[in-house]
Design an enzyme around this catalytic site. Structure first.
Site, mmCIF file in Angstrom:
data_model
loop_
_atom_site.group_PDB
_atom_site.id
_atom_site.type_symbol
_atom_site.label_atom_id
_atom_site.label_comp_id
_atom_site.label_asym_id
_atom_site.label_seq_id
_atom_site.Cartn_x
_atom_site.Cartn_y
_atom_site.Cartn_z
ATOM 1 N N LYS A 4 -14.221 -13.134 -31.373
ATOM 2 C CA LYS A 4 -15.408 -13.963 -31.562
ATOM 3 C C LYS A 4 -15.084 -15.229 -32.349
ATOM 4 O O LYS A 4 -14.490 -15.171 -33.421
ATOM 5 C CB LYS A 4 -16.490 -13.171 -32.303
ATOM 6 C CG LYS A 4 -17.747 -13.984 -32.610
ATOM 7 C CD LYS A 4 -18.647 -13.262 -33.585
ATOM 8 C CE LYS A 4 -19.777 -14.123 -34.097
ATOM 9 N NZ LYS A 4 -19.344 -15.305 -34.858
ATOM 10 N N LEU B 270 -21.088 -9.323 -36.195
ATOM 11 C CA LEU B 270 -20.354 -10.242 -37.060
ATOM 12 C C LEU B 270 -21.274 -11.420 -37.326
ATOM 13 O O LEU B 270 -21.986 -11.874 -36.423
ATOM 14 C CB LEU B 270 -19.056 -10.730 -36.399
ATOM 15 C CG LEU B 270 -17.929 -9.701 -36.230
ATOM 16 C CD1 LEU B 270 -16.753 -10.331 -35.504
ATOM 17 C CD2 LEU B 270 -17.485 -9.143 -37.574
ATOM 18 N N ASP B 271 -21.266 -11.917 -38.551
ATOM 19 C CA ASP B 271 -22.120 -13.054 -38.904
ATOM 20 C C ASP B 271 -21.827 -14.264 -38.025
ATOM 21 O O ASP B 271 -20.749 -14.370 -37.427
ATOM 22 C CB ASP B 271 -21.917 -13.449 -40.370
ATOM 23 C CG ASP B 271 -22.384 -12.372 -41.338
ATOM 24 O OD1 ASP B 271 -23.174 -11.511 -40.917
ATOM 25 O OD2 ASP B 271 -21.936 -12.396 -42.499
ATOM 26 N N PHE B 272 -22.770 -15.187 -37.997
ATOM 27 C CA PHE B 272 -22.668 -16.408 -37.204
ATOM 28 C C PHE B 272 -21.343 -17.129 -37.465
ATOM 29 O O PHE B 272 -20.692 -17.616 -36.546
ATOM 30 C CB PHE B 272 -23.852 -17.320 -37.544
ATOM 31 C CG PHE B 272 -23.961 -18.551 -36.698
ATOM 32 C CD1 PHE B 272 -24.212 -18.463 -35.333
ATOM 33 C CD2 PHE B 272 -23.845 -19.814 -37.265
ATOM 34 C CE1 PHE B 272 -24.334 -19.600 -34.548
ATOM 35 C CE2 PHE B 272 -23.966 -20.962 -36.496
ATOM 36 C CZ PHE B 272 -24.210 -20.850 -35.126
ATOM 37 N N THR C 47 -18.625 -15.722 -38.961
ATOM 38 C CA THR C 47 -17.493 -14.800 -39.076
ATOM 39 C C THR C 47 -16.800 -14.679 -37.725
ATOM 40 O O THR C 47 -17.448 -14.553 -36.691
ATOM 41 C CB THR C 47 -17.963 -13.410 -39.543
ATOM 42 O OG1 THR C 47 -18.578 -13.538 -40.827
ATOM 43 C CG2 THR C 47 -16.792 -12.449 -39.657
#
Length: 278
Positions: A67, A104-106, A108
């Site tokens: 990602k 996963l955070d925006f 990360t």
């Protein structure tokens, strides 16, 4: 998979009702009537009929995505309700509806599994299974031995929650102003590592998940994905449900047998630092 589970996964009926249909002789597999509840089928090969109507089974698929930054972990479509790209925008159109396992955070980056297998997703995300996840973290400032020790043994977060001890905390490298640290957790609180950094006064500047269990995103550029191998899928399920996979061989993990400790007692992995931490 078991026939009744395959029918439930295809949306034909509930698993219990499927068992009743099997017992009643209402189902055929490859033209032969089946009445045994333990019958197993291959969604890719077997033809299943329920009272003469062909059932289309959805093939289970498993992908590992690296990602990138600025992408949302959402399965609602190529964009979320704020117009931001989602992880699905990185995939071509597929016959299956896949979704991310966990989040996963925006901002990360790193390893993220997407699948249509609800059993695997549940196994990987259930808190009691404690699947290890390894991160490379760039903290603001150079961390002291005391701060590293706190990250390893447990941090009191802003809401009073105390994190569980980390499976590994080891310094990858120090720059002139900041520290890169490899952290392996068996806990998955919301924004856990970023909150741990805030709690010790060392905000997280960059966060990359480099491994989920033994599955890594090595070799994948940002935004690239690959199918998981059958062995990887089996090992992930075995790690989450060892009682269901008694033949699975446990592998050494960072911070466990395949590690050493430095003079301060911190776990130091023998694994080479992942190239993405820099």
């Amino acid at each position: 998979m078991r026939l009744q589970k395959a029918l439930a996964a295809a949306g034909v009926t509930s698993r219990r009702k499927a068992e009743e249909l099997i017992a009643a002789g209402a189902i055929k597999v490859n033209g032969k009537r089946v009445t045994e509840l333990g019958t197993k089928v291959d969604p890719d090969r077997d033809a299943i009929e329920v009272r003469g109507s062909r059932v289309q089974l959805e093939k289970k698929v498993y992908f590992l995505l690296n990602k990138p930054d600025g992408v949302v972990c959402s399965a609602e479509g190529p964009k979320d309700n704020e117009g931001r790209p989602t992880v699905l925008s990185l995939f071509p159109e597929l016959p299956q509806r896949i979704y991310p396992v966990g989040r996963l955070d925006f901002h990360t980056r790193g390893a993220l599994i997407l699948t249509n297998d609800g059993d695997l997703a549940a196994a990987l995300t259930h808190p009691r299974h404690e699947i290890p996840k390894t991160y490379h973290v760039k903290f603001q400032g150079k961390l002291t031995e005391a701060e590293l020790g706190t990250l390893a043994t447990g941090v009191t977060l802003e809401d009073g929650t105390v994190t569980r001890p980390a499976a590994e905390v080891s310094v990858i490298k120090d720059t002139s102003t900041n520290s890169w640290v490899q952290i392996t957790l068996r806990q998955g609180l919301n924004r856990q590592i970023r909150r741990m950094g805030e709690a010790i006064g060392r905000p997280v500047l960059k966060l990359i998940r480099v491994a989920i269990g033994d599955v890594t995103a090595d070799g994948l550029a940002d935004g690239e994905f690959r199918p998981l191998t059958p062995t990887e899928v089996y090992d992930l399920m075995a790690a989450a449900s060892p009682a269901a996979h008694p033949g699975a061989k446990a592998r050494p993990r960072a911070g466990g047998e395949d590690s050493t400790s430095d003079a301060g007692g911190r776990a130091r992995s023998r694994l080479a630092p992942r190239k993405r931490a820099g």
